[in-house]
Design a protein around this motif. Structure first.
Motif, PDB file in Angstrom:
ATOM      1  N   ALA A 148      34.238  38.397  42.522  1.00  0.00           N
ATOM      2  CA  ALA A 148      34.601  38.070  41.139  1.00  0.00           C
ATOM      3  C   ALA A 148      33.407  38.258  40.215  1.00  0.00           C
ATOM      4  N   ILE A 149      32.219  37.791  40.677  1.00  0.00           N
ATOM      5  CA  ILE A 149      31.019  37.946  39.849  1.00  0.00           C
ATOM      6  C   ILE A 149      30.727  39.434  39.614  1.00  0.00           C
ATOM      7  N   LEU A 150      30.756  40.234  40.724  1.00  0.00           N
ATOM      8  CA  LEU A 150      30.460  41.669  40.598  1.00  0.00           C
ATOM      9  C   LEU A 150      31.470  42.351  39.684  1.00  0.00           C
ATOM     10  N   SER A 151      32.764  41.960  39.814  1.00  0.00           N
ATOM     11  CA  SER A 151      33.806  42.624  39.032  1.00  0.00           C
ATOM     12  C   SER A 151      33.679  42.307  37.550  1.00  0.00           C
ATOM     13  N   THR A 152      33.130  41.108  37.220  1.00  0.00           N
ATOM     14  CA  THR A 152      32.966  40.755  35.812  1.00  0.00           C
ATOM     15  C   THR A 152      32.057  41.767  35.120  1.00  0.00           C
ATOM     16  N   PHE A 153      31.049  42.250  35.856  1.00  0.00           N
ATOM     17  CA  PHE A 153      30.084  43.140  35.231  1.00  0.00           C
ATOM     18  C   PHE A 153      30.383  44.612  35.465  1.00  0.00           C
ATOM     19  N   ARG A 154      30.813  44.945  36.675  1.00  0.00           N
ATOM     20  CA  ARG A 154      30.964  46.366  37.015  1.00  0.00           C
ATOM     21  C   ARG A 154      32.402  46.819  36.955  1.00  0.00           C
ATOM     22  N   GLY A 155      33.334  45.894  36.744  1.00  0.00           N
ATOM     23  CA  GLY A 155      34.739  46.231  36.892  1.00  0.00           C
ATOM     24  C   GLY A 155      35.057  46.238  38.372  1.00  0.00           C
ATOM     25  N   ARG A 211      36.298  39.308  31.100  1.00  0.00           N
ATOM     26  CA  ARG A 211      34.839  39.284  31.126  1.00  0.00           C
ATOM     27  C   ARG A 211      34.300  38.040  30.415  1.00  0.00           C
ATOM     28  N   VAL A 262      37.756  37.030  34.867  1.00  0.00           N
ATOM     29  CA  VAL A 262      37.117  38.284  35.269  1.00  0.00           C
ATOM     30  C   VAL A 262      37.651  39.433  34.426  1.00  0.00           C
ATOM     31  N   LEU A 271      35.137  36.165  48.014  1.00  0.00           N
ATOM     32  CA  LEU A 271      35.973  36.252  46.821  1.00  0.00           C
ATOM     33  C   LEU A 271      35.172  35.938  45.561  1.00  0.00           C
ATOM     34  N   ILE A 272      34.279  34.954  45.664  1.00  0.00           N
ATOM     35  CA  ILE A 272      33.483  34.546  44.508  1.00  0.00           C
ATOM     36  C   ILE A 272      32.476  35.638  44.157  1.00  0.00           C
ATOM     37  N   LEU A 331      40.694  42.563  42.919  1.00  0.00           N
ATOM     38  CA  LEU A 331      39.232  42.631  42.910  1.00  0.00           C
ATOM     39  C   LEU A 331      38.721  43.717  43.854  1.00  0.00           C
TER      40      LEU A 331
END
Lengths: 272, 313
Positions: A120-127, B275, B272, A116-117, A211
């Motif tokens: 979340a990190i990937l989604s912050t940058f790539r959507g 951003r 998220v 999940l973490i 996510l």
């Protein structure tokens, strides 16, 4: 005998779900991307065995398309875990004390990152997206397969035939590939079935919270999220995707455990 | 000495984990300034913000500054909320931590008796029943259990609200009441996993000769289990509890969404969506550090509790 029957049933259920998912690539009974607003919340009929949802989409077709997402993400994640974790685990088992300590410490660190973490990190940058979910679960599975490979391989490396191979001048890489891998492979494949089941559960959670797969892609987790907003109006819509998840997970778990029972020497001779 | 080695290992793990969190958020494609100001932002404004956020400094320098801040309790300022990340984390943890602990207590209360009972009655009906229920329990997504609870208790019976949290100021009874359905939904799959582990660990311990010896010397079944088998089963049980902890945390974050609880999970998903990199970084680090520390604690307690690994006088 009972074990074999269970294994057969589990395999049959899983194969039908996979077949439905593959079929949905070309065909579903009704389109899943079209609205049929005149036919919303239809109760089960011959044409729509499980009824329709809030956009008038056929629930059976939605479940088929959702299976595609769940199975693809779970299979991809297990593949990452197997293909990256296994060589690393073999390396850890074959290397000396220091090398092993470093590799296993790395494995512990990656294991501290829940899927999940990472998602979340990937989604912050790539959507957000289904591919993020696949990568996130896959990264989490690397240490899972690495640990299992390392502990199984160390037991094999202590056996006599390995010493014979070493005396014959084989390198530790060749010994790992030619002598250790074939012995640990069945253990890894059994674990793969169990991890596949867990990945289905994680994927459902990720797409539920947004996510994972995004519209217009269909997924079981998103179906649950959409059903929640309509739960007082059409509670049946929350039942089907949940049941689909439970049946798939049960079948994959039973397959893993059935295979494990066949492979485990402690059960030798007990199965028909 | 062993404690020191373990502590050094823990410190190294935490350091590398924080480095990964930092690198992931700094190296992944996507300009932090652009992410905050939007794609149509003036290049000058983005450059000014980048300078203000220290994004133009070399990476190692930024990492040292960031880690130094974390160690002194400065997690930075949230881009979207414009308040300190630490304050936000502390506020949301007041929901998430009690929820996770509540679920853990429930799952242990369910799993321990069930697992012990199954191990004692190995191979009989009770054992098969416990194992069957556990297999179904761990195949059910917690999200779905949550939805079923909401339908049954909130929509159908109208006994409980469909979610939300009144806050601890409303009194512990009402606050815990709001956490009960989510905690049960979270606890059931965990309890299923735990019950299986308890059963396996205890079954293996009961096969040991010293248990047979205790029985031969006249110990009752209960006495042999409590005084001889169980002390030897704690180590594997605790190890697996530690390994499952990451799942528990992730599950808590997901179940908060189902019941609309203002915990770390909702904060993470908002961060998220907005951003808000500083906030995602902070939440991520706290979750990962907690998992690492709990794992280490479980390891230490497992060693301390194992009669065979304990150093004699």
């Amino acid at each position: 005998m009972r074990g074999s029957a269970g294994l057969g049933v589990a395999a049959a259920v899983l194969v039908s779900i996979i077949a439905a998912a593959v079929a949905s690539l070309w065909w579903t009974p009704f389109p899943v991307d079209g609205f049929d607003m005149g036919n919303r919340f239809a109760m089960p009929t011959a044409a729509h065995p499980l009824g329709t949802d809030h956009y008038g989409r056929d629930v059976v077709s939605m479940l088929m398309a959702g299976a595609q997402t769940s199975l693809a993400v779970a299979a991809g994640a297990v593949a990452i875990g197997l293909f990256v974790g296994t060589p690393l685990g073999l390396a850890a088992a074959s290397s000396g004390r220091a090398g092993r300590a470093v590799l296993m410490l790395g494995s512990d660190i990656v294991f501290a990152f829940p899927a999940l973490i990472v998602a979340a990190i990937l989604s912050t940058f790539r959507g957000p997206g289904a591919f993020n979910a696949l990568i996130a679960i896959g990264i989490f599975y690397i240490p899972v397969f690495m640990r299992l490979t390392a502990s199984s391989a160390r037991r094999v490396l202590a056996l006599d035939f390995v010493d014979a191979a070493r005396l014959a001048g084989k390198s530790s890489a060749r010994i790992a590939a030619e002598h250790v891998l074939p012995v640990v492979a069945p253990i890894l494949l059994t674990q793969a079935a169990t991890q596949f089941a867990i990945a289905i559960l994680i994927e459902a959670g990720l797409s539920y919270v947004g996510l994972g797969a995004q519209p217009p892609a269909v997924s079981w987790g998103r179906m649950l999220a959409e059903a929640q907003t309509l739960i007082s109006l059409a509670p049946q819509l929350a039942v089907w995707p949940g049941l689909a998840i439970v049946v798939t997970v049960l079948a994959a778990t039973a397959l893993g455990e059935g295979l494990n029972r066949r492979l485990d020497p402690r059960f030798a001779g007990r199965h028909a | 000495m062993r404690v020191l080695t373990r502590l050094a290992q823990l410190a190294a793990t935490l350091f590398v984990a924080s480095l990964i969190v930092f690198m992931a958020m700094s190296v992944l494609p996507g300009d932090a300034g652009l992410l905050r100001l939007g794609m149509n932002a003036e290049p000058a404004a983005v450059a000014a913000l980048r300078a203000e956020m220290g994004l133009d400094d070399p990476l190692p320098l930024r990492f040292v500054a960031w880690l130094g801040g974390i160690l002194t309790g400065d997690f930075g300022t949230s881009g979207t909320y414009d308040v300190s990340v630490l304050g936000l984390l502390a506020e949301r943890a007041r929901v998430s931590v009690p929820l996770a602990v509540y679920a853990l207590v429930l799952s242990v209360a369910l799993a321990l008796p069930a697992g012990i009972y199954a191990a004692v009655r190995r191979g009989r009906f009770a054992d098969r029943a416990v194992r069957g229920v556990a297999e179904i329990g761990l195949s059910v997504p917690a999200v779905w259990l949550g939805l079923l609870f909401i339908y049954v208790f909130a929509v159908y019976l109208r006994w409980a609200p469909a979610g939300g949290f009144p806050g601890w100021d409303a009194g512990p009874a009402r606050a815990l009441g709001a956490l009960t359905l989510p905690a049960v939904a979270l606890a059931i799959p965990q309890a299923a996993i735990l019950a299986r582990i308890v059963r396996t660990a205890l079954t293996e311990a009961m096969d040991e000769d010293f248990v047979a010896l205790a029985r031969a010397k006249g110990r009752s079944t209960a006495g042999a289990v409590i005084h001889h088998a169980l002390p030897n089963a704690w180590a594997p049980i605790l190890t697996v509890v530690g390994m499952q902890f990451g799942f528990l945390v992730a599950g808590a974050i997901v179940i908060e969404t189902v019941f609309n609880l203002p915990g770390l999970g909702r904060l993470l998903f908002q961060a998220v969506a907005q951003r808000d990199i500083v906030l995602v970084q902070g939440i991520t680090l706290v979750v990962v550090a907690t998992v690492v520390i709990v794992n280490a604690l479980c390891d230490v307690v497992a060693v301390a509790s194992n009669p065979r690994l304990r150093r004699g006088p």
